[in-house]
Every structure is written in C-alpha cells, then in structure tokens.
Design an enzyme around this catalytic site. Structure first.
Site, PDB file in Angstrom:
ATOM      1  N   MET A 256       0.810  -1.215   0.000  1.00  0.00           N
ATOM      2  CA  MET A 256       0.000   0.000   0.000  1.00  0.00           C
ATOM      3  C   MET A 256       0.842   1.263   0.000  1.00  0.00           C
ATOM      4  O   MET A 256       0.348   2.353  -0.329  1.00  0.00           O
ATOM      5  CB  MET A 256      -0.940   0.007   1.210  1.00  0.00           C
ATOM      6  CG  MET A 256      -0.257   0.030   2.555  1.00  0.00           C
ATOM      7  SD  MET A 256      -1.476  -0.136   3.903  1.00  0.00           S
ATOM      8  CE  MET A 256      -0.375  -0.239   5.334  1.00  0.00           C
ATOM      9  N   HIS A 273      -4.790   3.432  11.990  1.00  0.00           N
ATOM     10  CA  HIS A 273      -4.360   3.686  13.377  1.00  0.00           C
ATOM     11  C   HIS A 273      -3.035   3.001  13.710  1.00  0.00           C
ATOM     12  O   HIS A 273      -2.426   3.295  14.738  1.00  0.00           O
ATOM     13  CB  HIS A 273      -5.450   3.286  14.374  1.00  0.00           C
ATOM     14  CG  HIS A 273      -5.612   1.810  14.564  1.00  0.00           C
ATOM     15  ND1 HIS A 273      -6.165   1.271  15.698  1.00  0.00           N
ATOM     16  CD2 HIS A 273      -5.304   0.753  13.766  1.00  0.00           C
ATOM     17  CE1 HIS A 273      -6.188  -0.051  15.605  1.00  0.00           C
ATOM     18  NE2 HIS A 273      -5.684  -0.380  14.439  1.00  0.00           N
TER      19      HIS A 273
END
Length: 368
Positions: A256, A273
């Site tokens: 990613m 997070h």
C-alpha cells in the site's frame, strides 16, 4: 444455530464489545500510572507550582521533546480514566491545557515537604506485576530514549520483544500471540453490523479494494451482501499466498506504500491507526490515485476510531483512551477529528463525513 445478530440488536452487540474491551484494557490504567511515577511526573508538576503545561512538564522531568504527543496520551488516561490529574483549558495560551495535581497525585510526590503523607512506596509495590510485564518494560525504556525527532524510532513493542515488530512476532509465535486470529475475529464480528447499519456506504459502487485486507474476511462479507460489487484484497505477497481459493474475492499481492489497484472505492478497515501521520498521508495519497473523482463516485471508506465522537459516555471515552495507549506500543495513534482532518487535507482530500455508529469506532467517508 442462530447468529448473534438475530438474537441481539447491533447496539447490544456493540455495547457487549465495549464492555469486553473496557475490561480487557484495564491493565493500561496501571501502565499509565507506572509510567507517570517512573518519569517523576507528579514531582515535576509539584515543582512547577501544582499546575503546568505539557511542555513545561517535559522540560522539568527531563523527557525528550519528541515524546510530547505520547506523554499527552498517557496523561489523558490519567485524567479521563484515572482521575490522577485534572486538566484546565487555557484559552489565552498556545498550550491547550494545564495539568493540575489532585489529592491522588499529591500522594505520589517524592519531594513534597509540606506533608509527611505519601503512598508512593505502597503504590509502587502494587504496580510490581505491571512493571514486570515485557510491554510495560518496553514502554518505560522507550520513554527514556533521547533521540532526534527525525531519527527512525523503534516501538515500545520492539523494545520489549528483541526488536521484533508486532507483525514479525505474529508470524513467528502465532500460538502464543494469535494476532491474525484476533484481527479475523474482529472482522467476523464487525462486518455484519457494518453491512446492517451502514450498508449504504457500499451501495452504488462497481468495484472496491480492501487495502491490507488480510485473508479477505471483510471483502468476502461485502461481496456476499452485494454480489454486483467486484471486491479485491490488496496485501503483502506472504499474506496473499495464504488466501483461500474458490471465493468471490480477487487477491492482489502488493504494498500500500507503493500503489493500490484502481477501483471506485478503497476500504481501510482498522489500518490507519497502526501508522504515523506521515505514513497515513502516504497511504491516502496512493488511495487517491486509485479512485475516480467524487462526481464519478470515488471515495475512501475508513473504519477506525475517532476519539471523542458520538454521544458522551464515560466507559466509551475510557475505552478509547486506553486503546490509544495499547496502539502506542506499535507507534500507532488513535486520533480525534481534528487530527484526522489534518491528515486528510495533507493527503489532498477535500471533504469527509464521520458516521459514529460502531461503538468505539466510526465509519469515515473520505472524498477527493
């Protein structure tokens, strides 16, 4: 056997999850208190007159300025959950709050000559089991590090486990540390609720990429509920190699931080997070390149915690701040709306919508 979603409402299930998380995370109340004692925070505030800003406390206690945000998170636990300190807003100051001693923190002051009363040794002894935990030891060592802000930072978790990241330990010690099973069980619990309560966020889409979606539990649930939606999972090659076959989900090996397959929408469930603000901006910029314009239906769907969102509830607030301390051990961050907004706009997005209907978590729709 009937599904729990048939027996209980979504809100009853989310409240049950909140209860379990609140109970499980209670350990971090002790961790926060032990860190404050170890760093001599009550003494620092006492020497500063009983009330001080976070920057003043850092300087007085001799803590690296790089730890300001992280010490704020510890102090938030000790105010919201513990009542060890109180906070007072300073509207005319550049600092947002002043931390003040309470009767409890006064009893932890080492050099308080105004009274002979102290429970420091007593509390220190009761925290022995907490201090001996590897994660607690790692957090103590991490706070004592002195380094430049630009220096690559190790995590408290890595300091506790011989340099291994949480993902490396999950690969090497899955029986004792069943990280992947825990993430899969969270997906199996949450996605039926997401689809029942917020299924409209997926409707009207032709394609969706679940970024860092593991073995595809979330994507499979979405594809089963919306067969017309083409779902793809992007994850690292070693994860995709374990993916099940014969499903209605496509798997793509990749990173990613490098690029994301093209789709109408990107799903980031419980991912951001784990990462720093800078890393989140990188991920979101790649997401933005993968989707069309907002007018063409492009959006990012984020399932994550938004600190302080939703109706006020002390147990919910405590659970959020305790979870924030948990995620800090891997250098992750639980963010409030302003912190999310800063990341979104830095990544080039123009608008967002927070839907606080998942208990301690929310759905965020992010638009280019």
């Amino acid at each position: 056997m009937a599904l729990l979603t048939d027996e209980f409402s979504s809100q009853e299930l989310l409240q049950a999850q909140l209860q379990l998380w609140h109970q499980s995370l209670g350990f971090f109340k002790s961790v926060a208190l032990a860190i404050a004692i170890d760093l001599h925070i009550p003494d620092a505030v006492h020497r500063l007159g009983g009330a001080a800003t976070l920057a003043e406390i850092l300087a007085e206690a001799g803590i690296s300025p790089c730890r300001l945000r992280d010490l704020r998170r510890v102090m938030r636990v000790l105010t919201v959950s513990g009542g060890i300190f109180t906070v007072q807003r300073q509207p005319t100051s550049s600092e947002d709050v002043v931390y003040k001693l309470t009767a409890a923190s006064q009893l932890l002051v080492r050099d308080n000559r105004s009274t002979t009363m102290s429970l420091l040794s007593n509390v220190h002894l009761m925290l022995t089991a907490c201090r001996q935990c590897p994660v607690s030891r790692g957090m103590h060592a991490w706070f004592h590090q002195q380094h430049d802000e630009q220096e690559e930072k190790t995590s408290p978790f890595a300091m506790a486990y011989s340099g291994n990241t949480v993902w490396e330990r999950a690969d090497r010690d899955a029986v004792v540390f069943p990280f992947d099973d825990a993430m899969a069980s969270d997906t199996a619990f949450l996605m039926p609720i997401v689809l029942k309560e917020c299924g409209e966020v997926f409707r009207g889409l032709d394609s969706l990429v679940d970024v860092a979606g593991g073995l595809g539990g979330a994507a499979a649930a979405i594809a089963a509920a919306l067969p017309e939606l083409r779902c793809t999972v992007l994850d690292l090659p070693q994860v995709v190699a374990k993916a099940p076959s014969g499903t209605n989900v496509q798997y793509v090996a990749g990173d990613m931080f490098e690029s994301i397959p093209q789709a109408n929408a990107v799903l980031l469930k419980w991912i951001l997070h784990d990462w720093s603000d800078d890393d989140c901006v990188k991920i979101l910029k790649n997401c933005k390149q993968a989707i069309p314009s907002r007018d063409a239906g492009g959006k990012i769907i984020i399932i994550d915690m938004v600190m302080g969102s939703g109706p006020p509830d002390i147990k919910r607030m405590e659970t959020q701040v305790l979870f924030d301390l948990l995620i800090m051990i891997i250098n992750g961050v639980e963010r409030d709306e302003q912190e999310w907004k800063n990341i979104f706009f830095d990544a080039g997005f123009k608008d967002y919508k927070i839907i606080p209907v998942l208990g301690v978590r929310s759905i965020i729709e992010l638009y280019p």
